[in-house]
Design a protein around this motif. Structure first.
Motif, PDB file in Angstrom:
ATOM      1  N   PHE A   2      -2.531  -5.401 -10.069  1.00 39.53           N
ATOM      2  CA  PHE A   2      -1.314  -5.171 -10.350  1.00 39.53           C
ATOM      3  C   PHE A   2      -0.939  -4.398 -11.984  1.00 39.53           C
ATOM      4  CE2 PHE A   2      -0.837  -8.688  -7.947  1.00 39.53           C
ATOM      5  CZ  PHE A   2       0.352  -8.439  -7.521  1.00 39.53           C
ATOM      6  N   GLU A   3      -3.172  -4.338 -12.711  1.00 39.67           N
ATOM      7  CA  GLU A   3      -3.224  -3.947 -14.168  1.00 39.67           C
ATOM      8  C   GLU A   3      -3.576  -2.479 -13.432  1.00 39.67           C
ATOM      9  OE1 GLU A   3      -6.964  -5.624 -15.235  1.00 39.67           O
ATOM     10  OE2 GLU A   3      -4.987  -7.510 -15.042  1.00 39.67           O
ATOM     11  N   GLN A   4      -2.836  -1.059 -14.092  1.00 40.20           N
ATOM     12  CA  GLN A   4      -3.672  -0.194 -13.648  1.00 40.20           C
ATOM     13  C   GLN A   4      -5.120   0.535 -14.964  1.00 40.20           C
ATOM     14  OE1 GLN A   4      -0.856   3.463 -13.481  1.00 40.20           O
ATOM     15  NE2 GLN A   4      -2.162   4.616 -12.851  1.00 40.20           N
ATOM     16  N   LYS A   5      -5.872   0.857 -14.358  1.00 37.77           N
ATOM     17  CA  LYS A   5      -7.256   0.625 -15.634  1.00 37.77           C
ATOM     18  C   LYS A   5      -7.138   3.098 -15.256  1.00 37.77           C
ATOM     19  CE  LYS A   5      -9.649  -1.940 -13.529  1.00 37.77           C
ATOM     20  NZ  LYS A   5     -11.235  -3.506 -12.412  1.00 37.77           N
ATOM     21  N   ILE A   6      -7.563   3.101 -16.586  1.00 39.53           N
ATOM     22  CA  ILE A   6      -7.350   4.253 -16.941  1.00 39.53           C
ATOM     23  C   ILE A   6      -8.995   4.415 -17.229  1.00 39.53           C
ATOM     24  CG2 ILE A   6      -7.134   6.185 -18.589  1.00 39.53           C
ATOM     25  CD1 ILE A   6      -4.338   4.296 -19.160  1.00 39.53           C
ATOM     26  N   HIS A   7      -9.236   5.572 -15.933  1.00 44.57           N
ATOM     27  CA  HIS A   7     -10.497   5.961 -16.224  1.00 44.57           C
ATOM     28  C   HIS A   7     -10.708   7.337 -16.620  1.00 44.57           C
ATOM     29  CE1 HIS A   7     -12.047   2.281 -13.274  1.00 44.57           C
ATOM     30  NE2 HIS A   7     -11.194   2.718 -12.709  1.00 44.57           N
ATOM     31  N   GLN A   8     -12.244   7.543 -17.054  1.00 42.58           N
ATOM     32  CA  GLN A   8     -12.345   8.473 -18.082  1.00 42.58           C
ATOM     33  C   GLN A   8     -13.223   9.053 -16.427  1.00 42.58           C
ATOM     34  OE1 GLN A   8     -11.946   9.968 -20.868  1.00 42.58           O
ATOM     35  NE2 GLN A   8     -10.998   8.021 -21.491  1.00 42.58           N
ATOM     36  N   LYS A   9     -12.884  10.802 -16.761  1.00 39.34           N
ATOM     37  CA  LYS A   9     -13.958  11.318 -15.213  1.00 39.34           C
ATOM     38  C   LYS A   9     -15.481  10.957 -15.142  1.00 39.34           C
ATOM     39  CE  LYS A   9     -11.026  14.965 -14.696  1.00 39.34           C
ATOM     40  NZ  LYS A   9     -10.753  15.199 -13.325  1.00 39.34           N
ATOM     41  N   LYS A  10     -16.294  10.488 -16.238  1.00 42.93           N
ATOM     42  CA  LYS A  10     -17.263  10.320 -16.231  1.00 42.93           C
ATOM     43  C   LYS A  10     -17.845   8.668 -15.119  1.00 42.93           C
ATOM     44  CE  LYS A  10     -19.882  13.195 -19.223  1.00 42.93           C
ATOM     45  NZ  LYS A  10     -20.316  13.068 -20.665  1.00 42.93           N
ATOM     46  N   GLU A  11     -16.752   7.848 -16.165  1.00 42.19           N
ATOM     47  CA  GLU A  11     -16.667   6.539 -15.073  1.00 42.19           C
ATOM     48  C   GLU A  11     -16.506   6.622 -14.171  1.00 42.19           C
ATOM     49  OE1 GLU A  11     -13.890   4.204 -17.792  1.00 42.19           O
ATOM     50  OE2 GLU A  11     -15.138   4.736 -19.553  1.00 42.19           O
ATOM     51  N   GLU A  12     -14.838   6.924 -13.716  1.00 44.79           N
ATOM     52  CA  GLU A  12     -14.617   7.248 -11.457  1.00 44.79           C
ATOM     53  C   GLU A  12     -15.663   7.446 -11.286  1.00 44.79           C
ATOM     54  OE1 GLU A  12     -11.126   9.838 -10.601  1.00 44.79           O
ATOM     55  OE2 GLU A  12     -10.526   8.965 -12.123  1.00 44.79           O
ATOM     56  N   LEU A  13     -16.706   7.882 -10.873  1.00 48.23           N
ATOM     57  CA  LEU A  13     -17.871   8.328 -10.471  1.00 48.23           C
ATOM     58  C   LEU A  13     -18.547   7.469 -10.443  1.00 48.23           C
ATOM     59  CD1 LEU A  13     -18.575  11.773 -10.984  1.00 48.23           C
ATOM     60  CD2 LEU A  13     -17.276  11.172  -9.330  1.00 48.23           C
ATOM     61  N   LYS A  14     -19.020   6.950 -11.525  1.00 53.48           N
ATOM     62  CA  LYS A  14     -19.592   5.751 -11.117  1.00 53.48           C
ATOM     63  C   LYS A  14     -19.347   4.029 -10.375  1.00 53.48           C
ATOM     64  CE  LYS A  14     -22.088   6.057 -16.445  1.00 53.48           C
ATOM     65  NZ  LYS A  14     -22.330   5.555 -17.364  1.00 53.48           N
ATOM     66  N   GLU A  15     -18.122   4.644 -10.784  1.00 55.55           N
ATOM     67  CA  GLU A  15     -17.964   3.257  -9.996  1.00 55.55           C
ATOM     68  C   GLU A  15     -16.453   3.920  -8.811  1.00 55.55           C
ATOM     69  OE1 GLU A  15     -15.050   0.332 -11.882  1.00 55.55           O
ATOM     70  OE2 GLU A  15     -16.214  -0.011 -13.639  1.00 55.55           O
ATOM     71  N   LEU A  16     -16.726   4.036  -7.422  1.00 52.85           N
ATOM     72  CA  LEU A  16     -16.111   4.326  -6.502  1.00 52.85           C
ATOM     73  C   LEU A  16     -15.287   2.777  -6.352  1.00 52.85           C
ATOM     74  CD1 LEU A  16     -18.074   6.810  -5.221  1.00 52.85           C
ATOM     75  CD2 LEU A  16     -16.101   6.995  -7.030  1.00 52.85           C
ATOM     76  N   ILE A  17     -14.977   2.517  -6.470  1.00 55.75           N
ATOM     77  CA  ILE A  17     -14.426   0.786  -5.944  1.00 55.75           C
ATOM     78  C   ILE A  17     -13.256   1.521  -5.175  1.00 55.75           C
ATOM     79  CG2 ILE A  17     -13.345  -1.093  -6.432  1.00 55.75           C
ATOM     80  CD1 ILE A  17     -14.945  -1.644  -8.524  1.00 55.75           C
ATOM     81  N   ASN A  18     -12.764   0.946  -4.398  1.00 56.10           N
ATOM     82  CA  ASN A  18     -10.550   1.521  -3.926  1.00 56.10           C
ATOM     83  C   ASN A  18     -10.097   0.571  -4.022  1.00 56.10           C
ATOM     84  OD1 ASN A  18      -9.100   2.318  -1.501  1.00 56.10           O
ATOM     85  ND2 ASN A  18     -10.375   1.369   0.080  1.00 56.10           N
ATOM     86  N   GLU A  19     -10.000   1.046  -5.431  1.00 54.61           N
ATOM     87  CA  GLU A  19      -8.882  -0.061  -5.927  1.00 54.61           C
ATOM     88  C   GLU A  19      -7.577   0.574  -5.812  1.00 54.61           C
ATOM     89  OE1 GLU A  19      -9.273  -1.773  -9.785  1.00 54.61           O
ATOM     90  OE2 GLU A  19     -11.380  -2.951  -9.287  1.00 54.61           O
ATOM     91  N   ILE A  20      -5.842   0.570  -5.652  1.00 53.75           N
ATOM     92  CA  ILE A  20      -5.006   0.960  -5.311  1.00 53.75           C
ATOM     93  C   ILE A  20      -4.083  -0.347  -6.033  1.00 53.75           C
ATOM     94  CG2 ILE A  20      -3.360   1.586  -3.626  1.00 53.75           C
ATOM     95  CD1 ILE A  20      -5.253   1.451  -1.584  1.00 53.75           C
ATOM     96  N   HIS A  21      -3.521   1.069  -6.772  1.00 55.10           N
ATOM     97  CA  HIS A  21      -2.672   0.083  -7.915  1.00 55.10           C
ATOM     98  C   HIS A  21      -0.845  -0.407  -7.029  1.00 55.10           C
ATOM     99  CE1 HIS A  21      -0.406  -1.570 -11.965  1.00 55.10           C
ATOM    100  NE2 HIS A  21       0.641   0.166 -11.265  1.00 55.10           N
ATOM    101  N   ILE A  22      -0.033  -2.119  -7.417  1.00 53.36           N
ATOM    102  CA  ILE A  22       0.599  -2.053  -7.030  1.00 53.36           C
ATOM    103  C   ILE A  22       1.607  -1.561  -7.411  1.00 53.36           C
ATOM    104  CG2 ILE A  22       2.160  -3.758  -6.072  1.00 53.36           C
ATOM    105  CD1 ILE A  22      -0.233  -5.722  -5.370  1.00 53.36           C
ATOM    106  N   THR A  23       2.628  -0.491  -7.417  1.00 54.89           N
ATOM    107  CA  THR A  23       3.760  -0.489  -7.665  1.00 54.89           C
ATOM    108  C   THR A  23       5.088  -1.185  -7.804  1.00 54.89           C
ATOM    109  OG1 THR A  23       4.196   1.589  -6.694  1.00 54.89           O
ATOM    110  CG2 THR A  23       2.734   1.520  -8.867  1.00 54.89           C
ATOM    111  N   GLY A  24       5.951  -1.222  -5.713  1.00 50.45           N
ATOM    112  CA  GLY A  24       6.241  -1.921  -5.972  1.00 50.45           C
ATOM    113  C   GLY A  24       6.504  -3.431  -5.262  1.00 50.45           C
ATOM    114  N   ASP A  25       8.007  -3.731  -4.567  1.00 49.00           N
ATOM    115  CA  ASP A  25       7.340  -5.201  -4.544  1.00 49.00           C
ATOM    116  C   ASP A  25       5.949  -5.182  -2.430  1.00 49.00           C
ATOM    117  OD1 ASP A  25       8.564  -5.886  -6.011  1.00 49.00           O
ATOM    118  OD2 ASP A  25      10.794  -5.828  -4.638  1.00 49.00           O
ATOM    119  N   ILE A  26       6.301  -3.778  -1.798  1.00 55.14           N
ATOM    120  CA  ILE A  26       5.550  -3.770  -0.555  1.00 55.14           C
ATOM    121  C   ILE A  26       4.686  -2.726  -0.503  1.00 55.14           C
ATOM    122  CG2 ILE A  26       6.113  -2.747   1.940  1.00 55.14           C
ATOM    123  CD1 ILE A  26       8.417  -5.052   1.297  1.00 55.14           C
ATOM    124  N   ILE A  27       3.785  -3.053   0.323  1.00 56.85           N
ATOM    125  CA  ILE A  27       2.398  -2.425   0.469  1.00 56.85           C
ATOM    126  C   ILE A  27       2.537  -2.207   1.871  1.00 56.85           C
ATOM    127  CG2 ILE A  27       0.192  -2.979   0.226  1.00 56.85           C
ATOM    128  CD1 ILE A  27       0.239  -5.681  -1.834  1.00 56.85           C
TER     129      ILE A  27
END
Length: 180
Positions: free
Chosen positions: A88-113
């Motif tokens: 539910f929370e959107q994380k803001i990653h720096q480009k260097k952090e993004e490469l370290k953490e390759l987690i398949n996290e998807i931000h929920i934006t609506g009521d339906i997935i």
């Protein structure tokens, strides 16, 4: 069928979804192929915990694909894994952090997935780059294209000459001329 309500998952804490994903064809990184046997069997479990929705499951089915050795149309089985974490929370990653953490996290934006994207992702990521109809497939003759599975004793006139790179053929002519 492949869309679920975020509220339902939060209320139920755990939701199991099973069914058949039945497109006529599927686009993989090696081409577009006909789906066989009525589609892909899918089973997914969605669990709500720690303010996240965790998705896990599998997708299994077959497509019609040519063998990379002999080019015969064969059945390729795909056994894919479906996994993701919806937050539910959107994380803001720096480009260097993004490469370290390759987690398949998807931000929920609506009521339906929409789970169809995860199903396709599971199929595509599990499809092999190279497919052979049989581990013992002999392939095609590199000179004339004869199927070596059908003609195991195949002798090609080109192969008897030896495989000479056409760029060096003129040197062979010079050598033969010098030898007389």
């Amino acid at each position: 069928m492949w869309k679920v309500s975020v509220k339902d998952i939060i209320t139920e804490k755990r939701k199991v979804i099973e069914g058949i994903y039945a497109p006529q064809e599927i686009e993989l990184h090696t081409g577009t192929y006909k789906v066989l046997h009525g589609g892909f069997k899918v089973k997914m479990v969605l669990t709500f915990a720690d303010n996240k929705i965790v998705l896990g499951g599998y997708v299994r089915g077959s497509v019609e694909r040519p063998c990379d050795r002999c080019l015969k149309i064969s059945e390729m089985h795909i056994d894919g894994v479906i996994e993701a974490v919806y937050t539910f929370e959107q994380k803001i990653h720096q480009k260097k952090e993004e490469l370290k953490e390759l987690i398949n996290e998807i931000h929920i934006t609506g009521d339906i997935i929409d789970l169809e994207e995860r199903i396709i992702e599971g199929i595509v990521s599990s499809a092999p780059d190279v497919f052979v109809c049989d581990p013992n497939c002999k392939g095609l003759c590199p000179h004339c294209g004869a199927d070596l599975n059908e003609e195991p004793e195949h002798k090609c006139s080109e192969s008897e000459l030896g495989s000479i790179d056409p760029r060096f053929a003129i040197l062979l002519k010079l050598k033969n001329a010098q030898e007389g």
